[in-house]
Design a protein around this motif. Structure first.
Motif, PDB file in Angstrom:
ATOM      1  N   MET A  96       0.820  -1.207   0.000  1.00 24.27           N
ATOM      2  CA  MET A  96       0.000   0.000   0.000  1.00 24.27           C
ATOM      3  C   MET A  96       0.856   1.261   0.000  1.00 24.27           C
ATOM      4  O   MET A  96       0.540   2.252  -0.663  1.00 24.27           O
ATOM      5  N   SER A  97       1.977   1.236   0.742  1.00 25.93           N
ATOM      6  CA  SER A  97       2.826   2.428   0.834  1.00 25.93           C
ATOM      7  C   SER A  97       3.408   2.806  -0.519  1.00 25.93           C
ATOM      8  O   SER A  97       3.651   3.988  -0.792  1.00 25.93           O
ATOM      9  N   PHE A  98       3.631   1.798  -1.402  1.00 23.86           N
ATOM     10  CA  PHE A  98       4.148   2.089  -2.736  1.00 23.86           C
ATOM     11  C   PHE A  98       3.178   3.007  -3.490  1.00 23.86           C
ATOM     12  O   PHE A  98       3.573   4.015  -4.080  1.00 23.86           O
ATOM     13  N   TYR A  99       1.882   2.628  -3.464  1.00 19.79           N
ATOM     14  CA  TYR A  99       0.883   3.381  -4.215  1.00 19.79           C
ATOM     15  C   TYR A  99       0.626   4.752  -3.590  1.00 19.79           C
ATOM     16  O   TYR A  99       0.377   5.736  -4.300  1.00 19.79           O
ATOM     17  N   THR A 100       0.698   4.807  -2.261  1.00 20.25           N
ATOM     18  CA  THR A 100       0.527   6.098  -1.587  1.00 20.25           C
ATOM     19  C   THR A 100       1.624   7.071  -2.003  1.00 20.25           C
ATOM     20  O   THR A 100       1.360   8.229  -2.357  1.00 20.25           O
ATOM     21  N   LYS A 130      11.877   9.065  -1.566  1.00 19.00           N
ATOM     22  CA  LYS A 130      12.579   8.431  -0.454  1.00 19.00           C
ATOM     23  C   LYS A 130      11.668   7.419   0.238  1.00 19.00           C
ATOM     24  O   LYS A 130      12.128   6.333   0.657  1.00 19.00           O
ATOM     25  N   ALA A 131      10.373   7.736   0.357  1.00 21.86           N
ATOM     26  CA  ALA A 131       9.431   6.818   0.989  1.00 21.86           C
ATOM     27  C   ALA A 131       9.312   5.531   0.175  1.00 21.86           C
ATOM     28  O   ALA A 131       9.231   4.431   0.735  1.00 21.86           O
ATOM     29  N   ILE A 132       9.312   5.658  -1.148  1.00 25.16           N
ATOM     30  CA  ILE A 132       9.273   4.469  -2.011  1.00 25.16           C
ATOM     31  C   ILE A 132      10.542   3.640  -1.830  1.00 25.16           C
ATOM     32  O   ILE A 132      10.507   2.409  -1.734  1.00 25.16           O
ATOM     33  N   ASP A 133      11.669   4.335  -1.741  1.00 26.68           N
ATOM     34  CA  ASP A 133      12.948   3.645  -1.546  1.00 26.68           C
ATOM     35  C   ASP A 133      12.956   2.888  -0.217  1.00 26.68           C
ATOM     36  O   ASP A 133      13.403   1.738  -0.136  1.00 26.68           O
ATOM     37  N   THR A 134      12.420   3.509   0.837  1.00 25.31           N
ATOM     38  CA  THR A 134      12.354   2.862   2.148  1.00 25.31           C
ATOM     39  C   THR A 134      11.442   1.642   2.113  1.00 25.31           C
ATOM     40  O   THR A 134      11.773   0.576   2.658  1.00 25.31           O
ATOM     41  N   ALA A 135      10.280   1.782   1.463  1.00 24.01           N
ATOM     42  CA  ALA A 135       9.352   0.662   1.344  1.00 24.01           C
ATOM     43  C   ALA A 135       9.982  -0.486   0.569  1.00 24.01           C
ATOM     44  O   ALA A 135       9.768  -1.661   0.887  1.00 24.01           O
TER      45      ALA A 135
END
Length: 270
Positions: free
Chosen positions: A1-5, A253-258
């Motif tokens: 879900m975090s990827f799409y967010t 960065k959030a995508i990279d972390t996920a």
């Protein structure tokens, strides 16, 4: 879900960057009005979901809103350069398609047929008047300057007054009012559709145009020999550009972390 967010966040930041870039690119466009991107959050839940457990799933673009605040007025000295000092839009009609446009860019000139036009075959619309400048009807007409007057004397010059009177001068010293500039207003100008070249068209959101005379009621006066510049503030846009860039980087960065978390889970060994 975090990827799409976060992917949604990237798209939103890109939209914001595009709008700001468009504003900056038109900082020297006469009559241009800046826009801003507005966002709203998205949540996922049903009537049976515990409100304390409802998760946010990102943001979406609500609208790209136009700002019709008046821009700075620049003196040019040309009699057919017009600026509205207050509210109202010039109305023009395409001589090719007959489509009606509304604009704050008053850079007009005369064509070979005597029409007052904007250089793109869009002819300025005026109220019909008698030769003294008294309005004789409410149906708009083309601003047309006769090459000769009733005495057969040649056209010598053109002026536009603060009250909108378009006055033609002739070789024998006579002056004839050929029309009064009509100004348009809308109940919701932010609903106007951008058409490019500082032109707008009306929509169901903006409502239909109501017309009035310059320097009367809600309508501003006219300034001859002046043009309204873009209302873009470069300093403000550059700050917004930095903010949008940081927003884009944070979502990336959030995508990279996920991705790293997902990789860690995949690599788990029992």
């Amino acid at each position: 879900m975090s990827f799409y967010t976060s992917l949604n966040g990237l798209k939103n930041a890109q939209t914001d960057l595009n709008v700001i870039s468009h504003n900056i690119a038109n900082s020297e466009t006469n009559g241009f009005k800046k826009s801003r991107t507005e966002f709203s959050d998205i949540v996922a839940g049903s009537a049976f979901t515990n409100p304390k457990l409802i998760q946010g799933i990102g943001a979406t673009v609500t609208s790209i809103s136009q700002n019709f605040a008046q821009g700075a007025v620049e003196q040019t000295g040309s009699a057919l350069d017009l600026a509205v000092n207050g509210d109202g839009f010039f109305t023009t009609v395409s001589s090719v398609t007959g489509e009606t446009f509304y604009t704050r860019n008053g850079a007009f000139s005369l064509d070979g047929a005597g029409n007052v036009q904007d250089g793109s075959d869009n002819i300025l619309q005026v109220f019909p008047t008698d030769t003294a400048g008294n309005v004789t009807g409410t149906t708009l007409t083309n601003a047309l300057v006769p090459a000769t007057n009733a005495a057969g004397k040649q056209f010598a010059g053109l002026t536009v007054g603060e009250n909108g009177n378009v006055t033609a001068s002739y070789a024998d010293g006579s002056n004839v009012v050929v029309g009064k500039v009509a100004l348009a207003s809308f109940i919701a100008p932010t609903g106007l559709k951008q058409e490019g070249s500082s032109n707008w068209t009306s929509t169901g959101i903006s409502g239909t145009a109501t017309y009035g005379q310059p320097a009367s009621g809600q309508y501003g006066g006219l300034l001859s020999g002046a043009l309204e510049r873009s209302n873009v503030d470069i300093a403000e846009e550059l700050v917004g550009l930095i903010t949008a860039q940081r927003n884009f980087q944070a979502n990336a960065k959030a995508i990279d972390t996920a991705t790293q978390i997902s990789q860690t889970v995949i690599n788990l060994r029992s």
